[in-house]
Design a protein around this motif. Structure first.
Motif, PDB file in Angstrom:
ATOM      1  N   PHE B  20       0.857  -1.187   0.000  1.00 53.94           N
ATOM      2  CA  PHE B  20       0.000   0.000   0.000  1.00 53.94           C
ATOM      3  C   PHE B  20       0.889   1.232   0.000  1.00 53.94           C
ATOM      4  CE2 PHE B  20      -2.774  -3.168   1.844  1.00 53.94           C
ATOM      5  CZ  PHE B  20      -3.968  -2.911   1.208  1.00 53.94           C
ATOM      6  N   ALA B  29       2.088  -5.259   3.297  1.00 55.93           N
ATOM      7  CA  ALA B  29       1.113  -5.954   4.143  1.00 55.93           C
ATOM      8  C   ALA B  29       1.223  -7.468   3.998  1.00 55.93           C
ATOM      9  CB  ALA B  29      -0.297  -5.496   3.803  1.00 55.93           C
ATOM     10  N   GLU B  48      -3.302 -13.430  13.977  1.00 52.82           N
ATOM     11  CA  GLU B  48      -4.021 -12.316  14.594  1.00 52.82           C
ATOM     12  C   GLU B  48      -4.572 -11.375  13.535  1.00 52.82           C
ATOM     13  OE1 GLU B  48      -1.790 -10.503  17.933  1.00 52.82           O
ATOM     14  OE2 GLU B  48      -0.642 -12.339  17.869  1.00 52.82           O
ATOM     15  N   SER B  49      -5.515 -10.542  13.935  1.00 50.71           N
ATOM     16  CA  SER B  49      -6.061  -9.629  12.946  1.00 50.71           C
ATOM     17  C   SER B  49      -4.945  -8.679  12.517  1.00 50.71           C
ATOM     18  CB  SER B  49      -7.268  -8.883  13.491  1.00 50.71           C
ATOM     19  OG  SER B  49      -6.885  -8.078  14.546  1.00 50.71           O
ATOM     20  N   GLY B  50      -4.905  -8.420  11.220  1.00 47.97           N
ATOM     21  CA  GLY B  50      -3.855  -7.590  10.666  1.00 47.97           C
ATOM     22  C   GLY B  50      -2.652  -8.384  10.190  1.00 47.97           C
ATOM     23  N   ALA B  51      -2.689  -9.705  10.337  1.00 53.60           N
ATOM     24  CA  ALA B  51      -1.544 -10.522   9.944  1.00 53.60           C
ATOM     25  C   ALA B  51      -1.416 -10.638   8.426  1.00 53.60           C
ATOM     26  CB  ALA B  51      -1.651 -11.918  10.551  1.00 53.60           C
ATOM     27  N   GLY B  52      -2.484 -10.331   7.693  1.00 48.09           N
ATOM     28  CA  GLY B  52      -2.422 -10.399   6.240  1.00 48.09           C
ATOM     29  C   GLY B  52      -3.214 -11.541   5.633  1.00 48.09           C
ATOM     30  N   LYS B  53      -4.052 -12.190   6.433  1.00 44.14           N
ATOM     31  CA  LYS B  53      -4.829 -13.331   5.950  1.00 44.14           C
ATOM     32  C   LYS B  53      -5.796 -12.921   4.845  1.00 44.14           C
ATOM     33  CE  LYS B  53      -6.684 -14.006  10.046  1.00 44.14           C
ATOM     34  NZ  LYS B  53      -6.165 -12.846  10.789  1.00 44.14           N
ATOM     35  N   SER B  54      -6.610 -11.897   5.130  1.00 40.06           N
ATOM     36  CA  SER B  54      -7.625 -11.491   4.165  1.00 40.06           C
ATOM     37  C   SER B  54      -6.996 -10.944   2.894  1.00 40.06           C
ATOM     38  CB  SER B  54      -8.537 -10.420   4.756  1.00 40.06           C
ATOM     39  OG  SER B  54      -9.229 -10.942   5.854  1.00 40.06           O
ATOM     40  N   LEU B  55      -5.906 -10.200   3.036  1.00 40.50           N
ATOM     41  CA  LEU B  55      -5.267  -9.636   1.849  1.00 40.50           C
ATOM     42  C   LEU B  55      -4.687 -10.745   0.978  1.00 40.50           C
ATOM     43  CD1 LEU B  55      -3.537  -6.425   3.228  1.00 40.50           C
ATOM     44  CD2 LEU B  55      -5.454  -6.559   1.642  1.00 40.50           C
ATOM     45  N   LEU B 284       2.167  -2.090  10.551  1.00 42.43           N
ATOM     46  CA  LEU B 284       2.925  -2.245   9.310  1.00 42.43           C
ATOM     47  C   LEU B 284       4.043  -1.228   9.171  1.00 42.43           C
ATOM     48  CD1 LEU B 284       0.178  -3.045   6.663  1.00 42.43           C
ATOM     49  CD2 LEU B 284       1.653  -4.585   7.942  1.00 42.43           C
TER      50      LEU B 284
END
Ligand SMILES: Nc1ncnc2c1ncn2[C@@H]1O[C@H](COP(=O)(O)OP(=O)(O)OP(=O)(O)O)[C@@H](O)[C@H]1O
Ligand SMILES: Nc1ncnc2c1ncn2[C@@H]1O[C@H](COP(=O)(O)OP(=O)(O)O)[C@@H](O)[C@H]1O
Ligand code: SF4
Ligand code: SF4
Ligand SMILES: [Mg+2]
Ligand SMILES: [Mg+2]
Lengths: 354, 332
Positions: B20, B29, B48-55, B284
């Motif tokens: 980004f 990310a 954890e949330s923000g680890a990059g799973k969804s991206l 990040l």
């Protein structure tokens, strides 16, 4: 029971909080005009319908159950955010409904609530120190700005934050840190009793562990009593002394935590326990869960669980079971009373009629 | 339909990087993520949330929102590179070959149309069938995901379904065209345990019966234990550890995975205190040099603070930790 709880004099050893036949109905009818034109009937949602339990000082009682079963409504009734439709709430043996506003204020200070969403429950425009000090100021507990700030610094340290965090705003903190701020705020009025409504549900497991450890440590240190609400049964197992299972606004089982998990009585409790994903990977065959929670506006007759229950019979469909003592706790189930259920987790239930 | 060559993974992700651009520099990310999924296999992705799973999931289906972009690596589906396809072509692959299920079923359903209309439209877009055939298929799909009285309920609107049933409808929608790959991002997080169990059973069945490959993103280790064949643990945009689910859960190797497993309360395990990983995952813009986990790692040593560990092969999987360099097994 914690050390601090044992230290209280024997005279104070009755339950800290007791609710009896607590109920809260909501009128969810459409506007009167629609009802007149379209012939709709008045619709009453019985969010909580006759719940009784007591919590001993220094103990944790948890409420579990699927979404919409009335857990948060019980919490809100206890802290006074809703008024009961029926029933009583006794604190140290005193019926809160009988008290005047002025007599109630010093008691309210001793109840605090921690909410699920640490983002929504903190005012974004206030500095953290002011958020934490708000109950102190509202109840006039400490005089003088310096003394208040000293107390805030102490509270920040209690929850694992630093005094200079008080000068920051909520958005500068992570979810777990915000939940620490909520806890510091709740502790600022020296409460005896904390109602915690899904305090870790919005947090990652590693952060959840930090918050649960903190809550247990604070309970030991200050002899706090908790009403804990969660739909995560493993979390409930970890924090609770006793557990109440709710279904459609009623308690269906109440027992010591260890007992409830080892030997669940009520068919709904058995179903919930069976639905938990198995981290141990024992390969145990799970009994498929049938159906979903019925529409609370049109609850089933008799036992509200009967459409999903493998042991339902004619009596279940017509007569509502009351919560009755069992050898291990209490359950509201005809089959438990009639002793026609097999021991939990030993025998598979009969197949559901389709 | 193309049939896969034997022994070839259905999905291969190699060195994926998502960036980004911001005023204060470029945020990375997803940073060099590599894995594969075989046909009929469920890969769990936790962290954890923000680890990059969804991206990571979004990059595979070509749905990274600008200004975010795939800045490196490649994504191959059934032997064909798909990360550099034009938008229209990727749109056809999405839906036809890749089905997506997200956390909130309401974002995937249009509240103004009946679920039948949405299913039929999607089926007609991707398959060469008449509207009548599409409707029949829609009903079959609804039955398959466990919606009773599907012939009637197909004409209902999304708000007439409960949360769990809506999520089943979304799964039916994702399955319309018999996709080869299903990306499910927290499909059960918003649901009660009883419904969660039903959705998990459904995903497993689909995987078994349709031979689909599934990437299941969740932060619930219990769900992973029950569903996944292999699991990837992500931390700060990278894969910390990947391997067969049994190994990762029962014998975690990476210090982060070890901490994570200890922090999960377990029914029947009586502990006064849960294992706690102090601190939080770095943001990040503040990822520490060397191993991103080093400030929180109880085993960190000098090398960890200066050099970043790449994935190293162990028994059946890989772990990105210096404790496992040169065939060492977790000892300094
Ligand atoms: N203010 C209100 N007006 C009308 N209905 C309400 C109100 N508050 C709650 N309800 C209804 O009462 C029932 C119980 O709600 P409650 O929030 O207590 O459930 P819960 O057990 O906390 O669920 P969750 O696990 O989803 O938080 C639900 O059917 C809900 O829709
Ligand atoms: N549109 C965006 N702009 C900037 N950063 C983003 C954007 N979307 C996601 N990120 C960042 O990328 C990281 C990974 O996000 P995500 O894949 O959503 O995490 P997960 O699904 O593991 O919770 C997070 O730090 C997040 O803040
Ligand atoms: S009362 Fe009847 S229907 Fe209700 S839980 Fe017991 S056996 Fe099942
Ligand atoms: S590389 Fe070093 S800091 Fe990173 S996880 Fe391994 S031991 Fe810990
Ligand atoms: Mg609630
Ligand atoms: Mg996500």
């Amino acid at each position: 029971m914690s050390e601090a709880a044992r230290a209280v004099p024997a005279a104070a050893n009755g339950p800290l909080l007791a609710v009896r036949d607590l109920a809260r109905y909501f009128d969810v009818s459409r506007p009167l005009l629609n009802r007149l034109i379209e012939g709709d009937r008045r619709q009453i949602l019985k969010a909580v319908d006759g719940v009784s339990f007591a919590i001993a000082r220094g103990q944790t009682l948890s409420l579990v159950g699927e979404s919409g079963c009335g857990k948060s409504t019980v919490a809100r009734l206890i802290v006074g955010l809703y008024t009961p439709t029926r029933g009583t709430i006794d604190f140290e043996g005193v019926d809160l409904a009988g008290l005047s506003r002025t007599a109630l204020a010093p008691i309210r200070r001793r109840f605090q609530m921690i909410f699920q969403d640490p983002y929504a429950s903190l005012n974004p425009r206030w500095r953290v120190a002011d958020i934490i000090a708000e109950p102190i100021r509202a109840h006039g507990l400490i005089a003088g700005a310096d003394a208040v700030r000293l107390r805030v610094d102490e509270l920040l340290r209690h929850v694992g934050l630093a005094p200079n965090d008080g000068d920051k705003y909520p958005h500068e903190f992570s979810g777990g840190q915000r939940q620490r701020i909520s806890i510091a705020r709740a502790l600022s009025s020296n409460p005896d009793f904390l109602v915690c409504d899904e305090p870790t549900s919005a947090l990652d497991v590693s952060v959840q562990a930090q918050i649960l450890n903190l809550m247990k440590a604070l309970q030991r240190e200050f002899g706090l009593t908790y009403l804990f609400i969660s739909h995560n049964l493993a979390v409930v197992y970890y924090v609770s002394d006793r557990v109440g299972v709710m279904y459609l606004g009623r308690l269906v089982e109440l027992a010591e935590a260890k007992t409830l998990f080892a030997r669940p009585q009520h068919p709904y409790t058995r179903m919930l326990l069976d639905a938990i994903p198995d981290l141990e990977m024992s390969g145990r065959a799970r009994i498929p869960v049938a159906g979903e929670v019925p529409n609370p506006l049109a609850p089933p007759t008799g036992c509200a669980f009967h459409p999903r229950c493998p042991w339902a019979n004619e009596r279940c469909r017509s007569e509502r079971p009351e919560l009755k003592a069992t050898p291990t706790g209490a359950a509201a189930c005809h089959a438990v009373e009639e002793r026609r259920l097999p021991d939990a987790r030993v025998v598979a239930p009969p197949a559901l009629p389709s | 339909m193309t049939s896969p060559r034997a022994n070839r993974p259905l999905l291969e992700v190699d060195g994926l990087r998502v960036e980004f651009p911001t005023r204060r520099g470029t945020l990375v990310a997803v940073d060099g993520v590599s894995f594969h999924i075989d046909p009929g296999e469920v890969l769990g992705v936790v962290g954890e949330s923000g680890a990059g799973k969804s991206l990571t999931g979004a990059a595979i289906i070509g749905l990274i929102e600008p200004p975010g972009r795939i800045a490196g690596g490649r994504v191959t589906l059934d032997g064909r590179r798909i990360d550099d396809l034009p938008y229209e072509e990727m749109r056809r692959i999405r839906g036809r070959q890749i089905g997506a299920v997200f956390q909130d079923p309401l974002t995937s359903l249009n509240p103004l149309y009946t679920i039948g209309r949405q299913l039929v439209e999607t089926i007609c877009t991707h398959l060469d069938v008449t509207p009548q055939q599409a409707r029949a298929r829609a009903i079959t799909l609804l039955q398959e995901v466990g919606i009773t009285a599907a012939e009637r309920r197909i004409d209902h609107y999304p708000h007439q379904f409960s949360g769990g049933m809506r999520q089943r409808v979304v799964i039916a929608l994702a399955l319309c065209a018999n996709p080869r790959l299903i990306i499910a991002d927290e499909p059960t997080t918003a649901l009660d345990v009883s419904i969660q169990a039903q959705i998990i059973a459904l995903l497993k069945k689909l995987c078994r019966e349709h031979g689909a490959a599934v990437m299941l993103v969740t932060h619930d280790m219990g769900v992973i234990a029950e569903t996944a064949d292999r699991v990837a643990v992500m931390y700060a945009g990278r894969i910390a550890e990947i391997g067969p689910v049994r190994d990762v859960i029962k014998r975690p190797k990476h210090p982060y995975t070890i901490g994570l497993m200890g922090s999960i309360p377990t029914i029947g395990r009586n502990v006064e205190r849960l294992t706690q990983i102090d601190g939080a995952m770095p943001r990040l813009d503040a990822i520490p040099p060397g191993c991103a986990f080093n400030p929180r790692c109880p085993k960190a040593f000098d090398r960890c603070r200066g050099e970043r560990p790449e994935a190293m092969a162990i028994e059946h999987g890989q772990v990105a930790c210096w404790l496992y360099a040169n065939g060492r097994m977790g000892e300094r």
